[in-house]
Motif scaffolding. Structure first.
Motif, PDB file in Angstrom:
ATOM      1  N   GLY A  96      77.679  -4.163  33.207  1.00 39.76           N
ATOM      2  CA  GLY A  96      78.907  -4.662  32.613  1.00 39.76           C
ATOM      3  C   GLY A  96      80.124  -3.859  33.055  1.00 39.76           C
ATOM      4  O   GLY A  96      81.189  -4.425  33.339  1.00 39.76           O
ATOM      5  N   GLN A  97      79.949  -2.542  33.132  1.00 39.54           N
ATOM      6  CA  GLN A  97      81.046  -1.687  33.585  1.00 39.54           C
ATOM      7  C   GLN A  97      81.436  -1.981  35.027  1.00 39.54           C
ATOM      8  O   GLN A  97      82.621  -2.055  35.366  1.00 39.54           O
ATOM      9  CB  GLN A  97      80.635  -0.222  33.482  1.00 39.54           C
ATOM     10  CG  GLN A  97      80.596   0.330  32.078  1.00 39.54           C
ATOM     11  CD  GLN A  97      80.244   1.806  32.092  1.00 39.54           C
ATOM     12  OE1 GLN A  97      80.978   2.618  32.645  1.00 39.54           O
ATOM     13  NE2 GLN A  97      79.114   2.150  31.502  1.00 39.54           N
ATOM     14  N   LEU A  98      80.440  -2.140  35.899  1.00 43.87           N
ATOM     15  CA  LEU A  98      80.708  -2.406  37.311  1.00 43.87           C
ATOM     16  C   LEU A  98      81.506  -3.697  37.484  1.00 43.87           C
ATOM     17  O   LEU A  98      82.405  -3.777  38.325  1.00 43.87           O
ATOM     18  CB  LEU A  98      79.394  -2.503  38.089  1.00 43.87           C
ATOM     19  CG  LEU A  98      78.630  -1.185  38.290  1.00 43.87           C
ATOM     20  CD1 LEU A  98      77.255  -1.450  38.877  1.00 43.87           C
ATOM     21  CD2 LEU A  98      79.415  -0.229  39.192  1.00 43.87           C
ATOM     22  N   ALA A  99      81.177  -4.713  36.688  1.00 37.05           N
ATOM     23  CA  ALA A  99      81.854  -6.006  36.806  1.00 37.05           C
ATOM     24  C   ALA A  99      83.289  -5.958  36.292  1.00 37.05           C
ATOM     25  O   ALA A  99      84.181  -6.606  36.845  1.00 37.05           O
ATOM     26  CB  ALA A  99      81.060  -7.065  36.045  1.00 37.05           C
ATOM     27  N   SER A 100      83.514  -5.195  35.227  1.00 45.36           N
ATOM     28  CA  SER A 100      84.838  -5.194  34.594  1.00 45.36           C
ATOM     29  C   SER A 100      85.705  -4.005  35.011  1.00 45.36           C
ATOM     30  O   SER A 100      86.865  -3.915  34.573  1.00 45.36           O
ATOM     31  CB  SER A 100      84.674  -5.173  33.067  1.00 45.36           C
ATOM     32  OG  SER A 100      84.008  -3.987  32.649  1.00 45.36           O
ATOM     33  N   TYR A 101      85.191  -3.124  35.862  1.00 50.47           N
ATOM     34  CA  TYR A 101      85.897  -1.873  36.153  1.00 50.47           C
ATOM     35  C   TYR A 101      87.293  -2.067  36.755  1.00 50.47           C
ATOM     36  O   TYR A 101      88.239  -1.369  36.343  1.00 50.47           O
ATOM     37  CB  TYR A 101      85.055  -0.972  37.066  1.00 50.47           C
ATOM     38  CG  TYR A 101      85.573   0.439  37.127  1.00 50.47           C
ATOM     39  CD1 TYR A 101      85.248   1.365  36.138  1.00 50.47           C
ATOM     40  CD2 TYR A 101      86.440   0.849  38.142  1.00 50.47           C
ATOM     41  CE1 TYR A 101      85.752   2.655  36.163  1.00 50.47           C
ATOM     42  CE2 TYR A 101      86.944   2.142  38.184  1.00 50.47           C
ATOM     43  CZ  TYR A 101      86.590   3.038  37.196  1.00 50.47           C
ATOM     44  OH  TYR A 101      87.093   4.320  37.219  1.00 50.47           O
ATOM     45  N   PRO A 102      87.489  -2.987  37.742  1.00 52.85           N
ATOM     46  CA  PRO A 102      88.853  -3.147  38.283  1.00 52.85           C
ATOM     47  C   PRO A 102      89.880  -3.493  37.207  1.00 52.85           C
ATOM     48  O   PRO A 102      90.998  -2.976  37.227  1.00 52.85           O
ATOM     49  CB  PRO A 102      88.676  -4.290  39.288  1.00 52.85           C
ATOM     50  CG  PRO A 102      87.254  -4.170  39.736  1.00 52.85           C
ATOM     51  CD  PRO A 102      86.507  -3.778  38.493  1.00 52.85           C
ATOM     52  N   LEU A 103      89.511  -4.358  36.268  1.00 52.37           N
ATOM     53  CA  LEU A 103      90.435  -4.703  35.184  1.00 52.37           C
ATOM     54  C   LEU A 103      90.679  -3.498  34.270  1.00 52.37           C
ATOM     55  O   LEU A 103      91.799  -3.288  33.797  1.00 52.37           O
ATOM     56  CB  LEU A 103      89.872  -5.870  34.372  1.00 52.37           C
ATOM     57  CG  LEU A 103      89.953  -7.251  35.039  1.00 52.37           C
ATOM     58  CD1 LEU A 103      89.077  -8.254  34.303  1.00 52.37           C
ATOM     59  CD2 LEU A 103      91.395  -7.734  35.109  1.00 52.37           C
TER      60      LEU A 103
END
Length: 495
Positions: free
Chosen positions: A404-411
């Motif tokens: 979940g962190q990897l997917a949302s990290y840029p935001l």
């Protein structure tokens, strides 16, 4: 499968109640089983020996302690053969009562629809697919129904005394706080809500989050520094980052911003859980017993997360400002808030709000999907087990949260940069898209993942600390890791 327990299974299936001859044969086998568990041959079984004998079933120490406590009539801390056999007799009677209550059509078998109905009557919503998965884990003869012997053999060494206990065994999950966004809340039965169990559970999670976030605060501060500052200002590896912070403010500076980070756990948890329950109720509509589909549960969790984030978001901004502050910049939380209000206006407390809300969807969605997928994959490969055990669930939680962190990290990175930007009242604000374009242009796509290394480094220690504190806090609050009231469960008479 190996272990003493499984040498007992074949004869267990040929037993029938009501025959004196078979009762004697059953008790003879129980005596043989006792002898197998009695590793040092001293005529007693202690917790360690019983746990070794039942290792193949994946029972926790708490479950084994319950068995010993329930059967130990002379309070000497161990079971002799008579106590062991009396425990099995008493527990079998309880299981028989539970089996009959589930067998609604009195045909001597439990099917998936009866499992689904029994769980719904205590407020646990499961769809027919999950009910079939539960049934399949206990169905040894391939009939897709559970007869009395299959039911008894499965639960004989599980300390369940009512359907709430069985429901916890079937729906069990462990969601850990590793310092990022909170996950989709767990499901609770109506009995758990009425008994106060839910709030003890949430309190345990809050305490665990407090300790875990404090333990990994230096890595979190390093992550925020690397997210906000450019390569020219703040570059190098993790070690050089810590050296920079130590040189600027000393050892205590590694925990800057942690006070606000842990202060927001309790209100965020309470608001998210309350919102989740209300949103679920609206989704159920007139049919409150209908199980929520996985996409509905995800949607409810995302909306609850958005509600909680909206309410506590000013604390998020303050946490970022306090984390990045230089020595002497603010005297405390109140001074930081005062300076922001005077220099930037109230809108400063909602900088980065849009990317923060957008990040909830990929984080919550992937976290929930990966967690459920890993859990059910493990269950499908271990068809004889319903409860994966604590360590499997902790592992699933760690992996799903990382994904979940990897997917949302840029935001999350864009949100943090917007939170950190100071500006005068009325000055033009840098938009999310402008900031995104600047990062990609100046630092490349990899710039969107700046600071992720300390973020990933904190996952294992955060999960470990969070789980250990969570377990012991539950015990102190009177709820053991299996979910029952510990002391009450030990002393409550059989019904």
């Amino acid at each position: 499968m190996k272990g003493p327990f499984y040498t007992w299974i074949p004869w267990a299936h040929c037993q029938q109640n009501g025959s004196p001859g078979l009762d004697k044969e059953r008790e003879k086998r129980w005596a043989e089983l006792f002898d197998q568990f009695d590793l040092n041959k001293d005529g007693h079984i202690d917790i360690s020996e019983l746990r070794t004998g039942l290792a193949a079933r994946g029972l926790s120490r708490g479950s084994v302690e319950k068995i010993v406590a329930a059967g130990d009539t002379n309070q000497d801390g161990v079971l002799d053969v008579e106590e062991f056999m009396q425990y099995l007799r008493d527990h079998e009677k309880q299981l028989k009562i539970m089996f009959r209550s589930l067998d609604k059509n009195n045909d001597g078998r439990i099917d998936a629809a009866e499992i689904q109905h029994s769980l719904q009557t205590i407020g646990v919503s499961v769809n027919l697919r999950d009910a079939n998965r539960i049934l399949k884990s206990m169905d040894k003869d391939g009939t897709m129904t559970i007869d009395w012997t299959e039911w008894r053999d499965y639960f004989l060494f599980n300390s369940v005394s009512n359907m709430e206990d069985v429901a916890r065994c079937w729906k069990r999950s462990v969601m850990l706080d590793i310092g990022e966004q909170l996950t989709v809340p767990d499901e609770f039965t109506e009995e758990e809500k009425k008994s106060g169990y839910v709030w003890r559970q949430l309190m345990s999670g809050a305490v665990a989050g407090f300790v875990a976030r404090s333990a990994t605060a230096p890595l979190d501060r390093l992550k925020v520094f690397r997210q906000v500052h450019s390569y020219s200002f703040f570059d190098g590896n993790v070690l050089s980052g810590f050296q920079y912070m130590l040189k600027e403010g000393g050892v205590l500076s590694l925990w800057r911003g942690n006070g606000m980070n842990v202060l927001k756990i309790a209100p965020e948890t309470a608001i998210k859980f309350t919102a989740y329950e209300h949103i679920k109720s609206m989704m159920h509509g007139h049919n409150q017993t209908r199980p929520l589909r996985i996409y509905e549960r995800f949607l409810a969790g995302s909306l609850a997360g958005a509600t909680a984030q909206t309410a506590i978001y000013p604390m998020e901004v303050l946490k970022t400002r306090l984390t990045l502050r230089n020595t002497g910049q603010y005297s405390g939380m109140a001074d930081c808030a005062k300076q922001m209000l005077q220099k930037e206006g109230f809108s400063a407390f909602y900088k980065g709000y849009v990317p923060n809300l957008l990040a909830i969807v990929p984080y919550a969605g992937i976290d929930l999907a990966v967690y459920e997928t890993l859990k059910f994959t493990w269950l499908s490969r271990n068809s004889g087990v319903v409860d994966p055990g604590v360590m499997v669930l902790v592992g699933c939680g760690a992996v799903s949260s990382t994904c979940g962190q990897l997917a949302s990290y840029p935001l999350a990175l864009i949100r943090t940069r917007m939170q950190a930007q100071t500006s005068l009242k009325g000055a033009p604000k840098v938009s999310m898209l402008t900031l995104l374009r600047n990062i990609v242009t100046q630092e490349g796509v990899t710039g969107l993942y700046r600071g992720i290394s300390p973020n990933l480094l904190k996952v294992i220690p955060a999960v470990t600390v969070s789980y250990v504190v969570y377990e012991y806090t539950r015990i102190l609050l009177g709820v053991d890791i299996e979910g029952r009231k510990g002391e009450k469960a030990k002393h409550e008479p059989s019904k």
